[in-house]
Structure formats: C-alpha cells, structure tokens
Design a protein around this motif. Structure first.
Motif, PDB file in Angstrom:
ATOM      1  N   LEU A   1       0.814  -1.212   0.000  1.00  0.00           N
ATOM      2  CA  LEU A   1       0.000   0.000   0.000  1.00  0.00           C
ATOM      3  C   LEU A   1       0.855   1.272   0.000  1.00  0.00           C
ATOM      4  CD1 LEU A   1      -2.856  -0.965   2.490  1.00  0.00           C
ATOM      5  CD2 LEU A   1      -2.887  -1.034  -0.012  1.00  0.00           C
ATOM      6  N   GLY A   2       2.173   1.102  -0.026  1.00  0.00           N
ATOM      7  CA  GLY A   2       3.061   2.257  -0.025  1.00  0.00           C
ATOM      8  C   GLY A   2       3.222   2.892   1.339  1.00  0.00           C
ATOM      9  N   ALA A   3       2.605   2.309   2.371  1.00  0.00           N
ATOM     10  CA  ALA A   3       2.710   2.889   3.716  1.00  0.00           C
ATOM     11  C   ALA A   3       4.129   2.765   4.263  1.00  0.00           C
ATOM     12  CB  ALA A   3       1.714   2.218   4.660  1.00  0.00           C
ATOM     13  N   SER A   4       4.787   1.664   3.960  1.00  0.00           N
ATOM     14  CA  SER A   4       6.164   1.488   4.434  1.00  0.00           C
ATOM     15  C   SER A   4       7.080   2.549   3.831  1.00  0.00           C
ATOM     16  CB  SER A   4       6.668   0.090   4.079  1.00  0.00           C
ATOM     17  OG  SER A   4       5.873  -0.906   4.671  1.00  0.00           O
ATOM     18  N   MET A   5       6.989   2.735   2.517  1.00  0.00           N
ATOM     19  CA  MET A   5       7.849   3.723   1.867  1.00  0.00           C
ATOM     20  C   MET A   5       7.523   5.140   2.314  1.00  0.00           C
ATOM     21  SD  MET A   5      10.387   2.653   0.140  1.00  0.00           S
ATOM     22  CE  MET A   5      10.778   4.194  -0.668  1.00  0.00           C
ATOM     23  N   GLN A   6       6.264   5.431   2.585  1.00  0.00           N
ATOM     24  CA  GLN A   6       5.909   6.765   3.052  1.00  0.00           C
ATOM     25  C   GLN A   6       6.483   7.013   4.442  1.00  0.00           C
ATOM     26  OE1 GLN A   6       5.336   9.751   1.938  1.00  0.00           O
ATOM     27  NE2 GLN A   6       3.251   9.402   1.180  1.00  0.00           N
ATOM     28  N   THR A   7       6.427   6.000   5.302  1.00  0.00           N
ATOM     29  CA  THR A   7       7.013   6.131   6.635  1.00  0.00           C
ATOM     30  C   THR A   7       8.520   6.336   6.550  1.00  0.00           C
ATOM     31  OG1 THR A   7       5.277   4.713   7.539  1.00  0.00           O
ATOM     32  CG2 THR A   7       7.234   5.011   8.887  1.00  0.00           C
ATOM     33  N   ILE A   8       9.156   5.608   5.644  1.00  0.00           N
ATOM     34  CA  ILE A   8      10.601   5.765   5.442  1.00  0.00           C
ATOM     35  C   ILE A   8      10.922   7.171   4.948  1.00  0.00           C
ATOM     36  CG2 ILE A   8      12.513   5.021   3.950  1.00  0.00           C
ATOM     37  CD1 ILE A   8      11.195   2.161   4.194  1.00  0.00           C
ATOM     38  N   ALA A   9      10.119   7.680   4.010  1.00  0.00           N
ATOM     39  CA  ALA A   9      10.354   9.032   3.490  1.00  0.00           C
ATOM     40  C   ALA A   9      10.244  10.074   4.597  1.00  0.00           C
ATOM     41  CB  ALA A   9       9.356   9.340   2.376  1.00  0.00           C
ATOM     42  N   ILE A  10       9.265   9.908   5.479  1.00  0.00           N
ATOM     43  CA  ILE A  10       9.064  10.857   6.573  1.00  0.00           C
ATOM     44  C   ILE A  10      10.235  10.834   7.548  1.00  0.00           C
ATOM     45  CG2 ILE A  10       7.632  11.308   8.621  1.00  0.00           C
ATOM     46  CD1 ILE A  10       5.239  10.226   6.904  1.00  0.00           C
ATOM     47  N   ASN A  11      10.754   9.642   7.805  1.00  0.00           N
ATOM     48  CA  ASN A  11      11.768   9.481   8.856  1.00  0.00           C
ATOM     49  C   ASN A  11      13.202   9.526   8.345  1.00  0.00           C
ATOM     50  OD1 ASN A  11      10.390   8.718  11.603  1.00  0.00           O
ATOM     51  ND2 ASN A  11       9.183   7.765   9.984  1.00  0.00           N
ATOM     52  N   ASN A  12      13.386   9.657   7.048  1.00  0.00           N
ATOM     53  CA  ASN A  12      14.730   9.737   6.466  1.00  0.00           C
ATOM     54  C   ASN A  12      14.785  10.914   5.508  1.00  0.00           C
ATOM     55  OD1 ASN A  12      16.323   6.974   7.194  1.00  0.00           O
ATOM     56  ND2 ASN A  12      14.128   6.568   6.954  1.00  0.00           N
TER      57      ASN A  12
ATOM     58  N   MET B   1      21.692  -2.997   5.620  1.00  0.00           N
ATOM     59  CA  MET B   1      21.437  -2.150   6.773  1.00  0.00           C
ATOM     60  C   MET B   1      22.797  -1.787   7.351  1.00  0.00           C
ATOM     61  SD  MET B   1      18.962  -2.509  10.113  1.00  0.00           S
ATOM     62  CE  MET B   1      19.746  -3.941  10.842  1.00  0.00           C
ATOM     63  N   VAL B   2      23.075  -0.491   7.430  1.00  0.00           N
ATOM     64  CA  VAL B   2      24.408  -0.018   7.808  1.00  0.00           C
ATOM     65  C   VAL B   2      24.273   0.889   9.021  1.00  0.00           C
ATOM     66  CG1 VAL B   2      26.523   1.075   6.989  1.00  0.00           C
ATOM     67  CG2 VAL B   2      25.017  -0.081   5.358  1.00  0.00           C
ATOM     68  N   SER B   3      25.042   0.595  10.058  1.00  0.00           N
ATOM     69  CA  SER B   3      24.965   1.381  11.285  1.00  0.00           C
ATOM     70  C   SER B   3      26.356   1.690  11.814  1.00  0.00           C
ATOM     71  CB  SER B   3      24.148   0.627  12.350  1.00  0.00           C
ATOM     72  OG  SER B   3      24.701  -0.658  12.597  1.00  0.00           O
ATOM     73  N   ALA B   4      26.482   2.864  12.410  1.00  0.00           N
ATOM     74  CA  ALA B   4      27.740   3.291  13.015  1.00  0.00           C
ATOM     75  C   ALA B   4      27.413   4.351  14.061  1.00  0.00           C
ATOM     76  CB  ALA B   4      28.708   3.851  11.972  1.00  0.00           C
ATOM     77  N   GLU B   5      28.211   4.413  15.102  1.00  0.00           N
ATOM     78  CA  GLU B   5      27.962   5.342  16.205  1.00  0.00           C
ATOM     79  C   GLU B   5      27.935   6.788  15.705  1.00  0.00           C
ATOM     80  OE1 GLU B   5      29.723   6.435  20.661  1.00  0.00           O
ATOM     81  OE2 GLU B   5      30.686   4.890  19.418  1.00  0.00           O
ATOM     82  N   GLY B   6      26.899   7.516  16.127  1.00  0.00           N
ATOM     83  CA  GLY B   6      26.785   8.924  15.774  1.00  0.00           C
ATOM     84  C   GLY B   6      26.213   9.189  14.400  1.00  0.00           C
ATOM     85  N   LEU B   7      25.865   8.145  13.680  1.00  0.00           N
ATOM     86  CA  LEU B   7      25.344   8.294  12.322  1.00  0.00           C
ATOM     87  C   LEU B   7      23.983   7.608  12.209  1.00  0.00           C
ATOM     88  CD1 LEU B   7      28.690   7.590  10.451  1.00  0.00           C
ATOM     89  CD2 LEU B   7      27.581   9.816  10.749  1.00  0.00           C
ATOM     90  N   ARG B   8      23.156   8.108  11.303  1.00  0.00           N
ATOM     91  CA  ARG B   8      21.815   7.570  11.131  1.00  0.00           C
ATOM     92  C   ARG B   8      21.887   6.187  10.489  1.00  0.00           C
ATOM     93  NH1 ARG B   8      17.911  11.551   8.056  1.00  0.00           N
ATOM     94  NH2 ARG B   8      18.868  10.730   6.156  1.00  0.00           N
ATOM     95  N   THR B   9      21.241   5.224  11.114  1.00  0.00           N
ATOM     96  CA  THR B   9      21.211   3.876  10.544  1.00  0.00           C
ATOM     97  C   THR B   9      20.496   3.903   9.203  1.00  0.00           C
ATOM     98  OG1 THR B   9      21.295   2.803  12.711  1.00  0.00           O
ATOM     99  CG2 THR B   9      20.394   1.503  10.878  1.00  0.00           C
ATOM    100  N   LEU B  10      21.100   3.285   8.228  1.00  0.00           N
ATOM    101  CA  LEU B  10      20.574   3.263   6.870  1.00  0.00           C
ATOM    102  C   LEU B  10      20.028   1.884   6.543  1.00  0.00           C
ATOM    103  CD1 LEU B  10      20.316   4.473   3.929  1.00  0.00           C
ATOM    104  CD2 LEU B  10      22.616   3.521   3.525  1.00  0.00           C
ATOM    105  N   VAL B  11      18.771   1.820   6.126  1.00  0.00           N
ATOM    106  CA  VAL B  11      18.183   0.599   5.590  1.00  0.00           C
ATOM    107  C   VAL B  11      17.887   0.858   4.124  1.00  0.00           C
ATOM    108  CG1 VAL B  11      16.247  -1.000   5.686  1.00  0.00           C
ATOM    109  CG2 VAL B  11      17.179  -0.046   7.809  1.00  0.00           C
ATOM    110  N   THR B  12      18.476   0.066   3.252  1.00  0.00           N
ATOM    111  CA  THR B  12      18.346   0.355   1.829  1.00  0.00           C
ATOM    112  C   THR B  12      18.529  -0.912   1.007  1.00  0.00           C
ATOM    113  OG1 THR B  12      18.992   1.999   0.159  1.00  0.00           O
ATOM    114  CG2 THR B  12      20.783   0.938   1.380  1.00  0.00           C
TER     115      THR B  12
END
Length: 310
Positions: A99-110, A239-250
């Motif tokens: 339904l595109g809800a996941s991508m819309q949530t991702i757009a809002i939060n990233n 999924m990439v994570s590091a201290e002080g940086l925004r976790t990226l899911v892509t």
C-alpha cells in the motif's frame, strides 16, 4: 474477503446520490464523539495518533459510503492476514509495503540530507544474528545463484571514512526465496561484516534476480483482485549502522531490470540503481577466487551515512 474462499469486492461505482444535510450532521456528530473519547489520554502523542486515525478512517468511510458487506469483507481480510502471520511470515508488513505505507514512513523518517544514501523498505525477511563474515567473505552460504563481487566504501556526508560500520546484508536466492522461506532452518544469503579502517568493504554474494513477494495469502489476493503484480525488482538488502550516524536501511537494484518501474512495494529509487557488470568465465576475480568455468558479476556501492541527529 473470506479467509477460506475469498472473492474480490465488486468494482461498483461510488453512489452519486447526495447526502442530506441531516445525514451529514449525524455522521459528523458521531466522529466528534469518538474523537472526544480520547481527550483524556494521558500520553499526548498517543492522543494525537488515535484522534488522527479516527478522523482519517471516518473520512474514508464517509467518502466511499462503505457498505456493511464491504466492511465485513475488510474485517475478514484483516483476520486472514492475522491467521497467516507467524514468526517466519509477516503479512501485515506485506500489506504495509504494497500500500506504499512502508515507503511513506521511510520518506518521513529519512529526510534528504546532503548526499546521504537514500533509504528504502526494510521488508519482512531480516533476522537478527546473521553470521559474521570477514572482509571478502561469502554471504551466500550455499544459496544458489551467480557469484557477485560487491565492494564499496562507507563515509559520512563530509567524506570522512567510517571504520567499523556494521553492514548487514541479505537477499533471495536465484529461485526467488529467502532462507526463511525454506523448512530446513538453513541460513543462507545473509551475513554481517564490518568496514575496514579506510571505510572500505567487500564480499561475495549472488547476483540479485526478480522474485514475487509471498502472494498465497490475503495480500496476494488483494493484488490479484486489483490487477497488480507481486513481483519485486532485483535487489540486494543493506542495513548499515555506526555510532553517531543515522542507521541506513536500503537496497541496491540492478540497472536494466524491466521491473524497476513496477516494483510491488514501491522501493526503487534512481540513486539506488547500480550497474552489475557481467564477467565472462575465466575472468580473474578481485581476490583470486577460482570460479572454474562459471561467469560472475561485480558491482560497486558507495554508502554515505547522514548524522544521527539532523
């Protein structure tokens, strides 16, 4: 839709009959009473969420003039989604995705930040505790498919290398199945590794191929009833994570895939479409791996992480 023998809802036109002022007032009064029932909610954020959900839900019901039969079919659809969901399958994530809800949530939060790599859907097939592989290791774990060499760097938006970034990677095999979809408890097509001191990373995977999301349940029946395909464009999850940086899911996607414009979960972004370069059998591999007579592919993905607080 019945959980046993679902039938698509008839595509009858929405009634053009005008709604009387008296009826509109009655419906608006009900919405107001439901909204007021949440006025005493102690948590202000929860109060905002519940009241907004009520406003939008009631607006939908009133706009389409939902029939009681349609309401019942909706309840049965959600019930079926609950019944098919278990520890290995999450039908509600599939519903959110399609339904595109996941991508819309991702757009809002990233929100876009400088040249940070864009995020896309998480999907229902991530698991914690994927095995560790060393740099240059093979995440395939026996999954069938064409070998693919993946390399790149992890940097911040200032261009500074990010050493020790945790990189989770997972993908389907060439038959379109993730390890979780098999019944033998295999772990394949997934692993985690850490970037080197200079931010670089490298590993073997398999070349992504298109596959359908699980469509033997209520979400699949919804897609069929609406004439939509369950197919996803070829991709490899990160999924990439590091201290002080925004976790990226892509993901990264395969340039030239005919499904890039019709991905069933709306996850494709142009910046994430990469060139997977085919290598003929016998072409030397970057790490000297002997692939015999097999062809292979290679792709580069340079990752830019945004600050944690932007």
């Amino acid at each position: 839709m019945s959980a046993d023998t679902p039938e698509p809802v008839s595509a009858e036109p929405v009634s053009a009959e005008p709604v009387s002022a008296e009826q509109q007032a009655r419906e608006a009064e009900l919405t107001a009473r439901v909204l007021a029932s949440f006025d005493g909610t102690a948590d202000p954020r929860l109060r905002q969420l519940m009241q907004a959900a009520v406003r939008h839900l009631h607006a939908f019901l009133r706009e389409v003039r939902l029939s009681e039969d349609e309401w019942q079919q909706g309840i049965e659809f959600l019930t079926a989604a609950g019944h098919i969901t278990d520890e290995r399958r999450q039908e509600f994530i599939l519903l959110s995705d399609t339904l595109g809800a996941s991508m819309q949530t991702i757009a809002i939060n990233n929100e876009a930040y400088a040249d940070a790599t864009e995020a896309t859907v998480f999907g229902p097939f991530f698991v914690d505790d994927a095995p560790l592989v060393e740099l240059g290791g093979d995440i395939a774990g026996g999954a069938n498919g064409q070998p693919c060499w993946v390399e790149g760097t992890v940097v911040d938006t200032g261009g500074k290398p990010v050493p020790g970034a945790r990189i989770e990677v997972w993908e389907a095999d060439q038959d379109g199945f993730y390890d979780l979809q098999y019944d033998d408890d295999r772990t394949a097509g997934r692993a985690h590794l850490f970037s080197a001191e200079d931010g670089s990373f490298r590993f073997w995977a398999i070349t992504p191929t298109p596959y359908p999301i699980p469509h033997d349940g209520p979400v699949g029946r919804m897609l069929a009833a609406t004439g939509r395909s369950p197919m996803r464009a070829s991709h490899l999850h990160f999924m990439v994570s590091a201290e002080g940086l925004r976790t990226l899911v892509t993901h990264i996607f395969v340039r030239g895939d005919e499904r890039l414009d019709s991905d069933s979960v709306f996850g494709v972004k142009e910046s994430l479409v990469k060139d997977f370069h085919e290598q003929t059998p016998g072409t030397p591999t970057p790490d000297g791996r002997d692939l015999g007579d097999a062809g292979w592919a290679r792709v580069r993905f340079d990752i830019v992480l945004a600050p944690d607080q932007v």
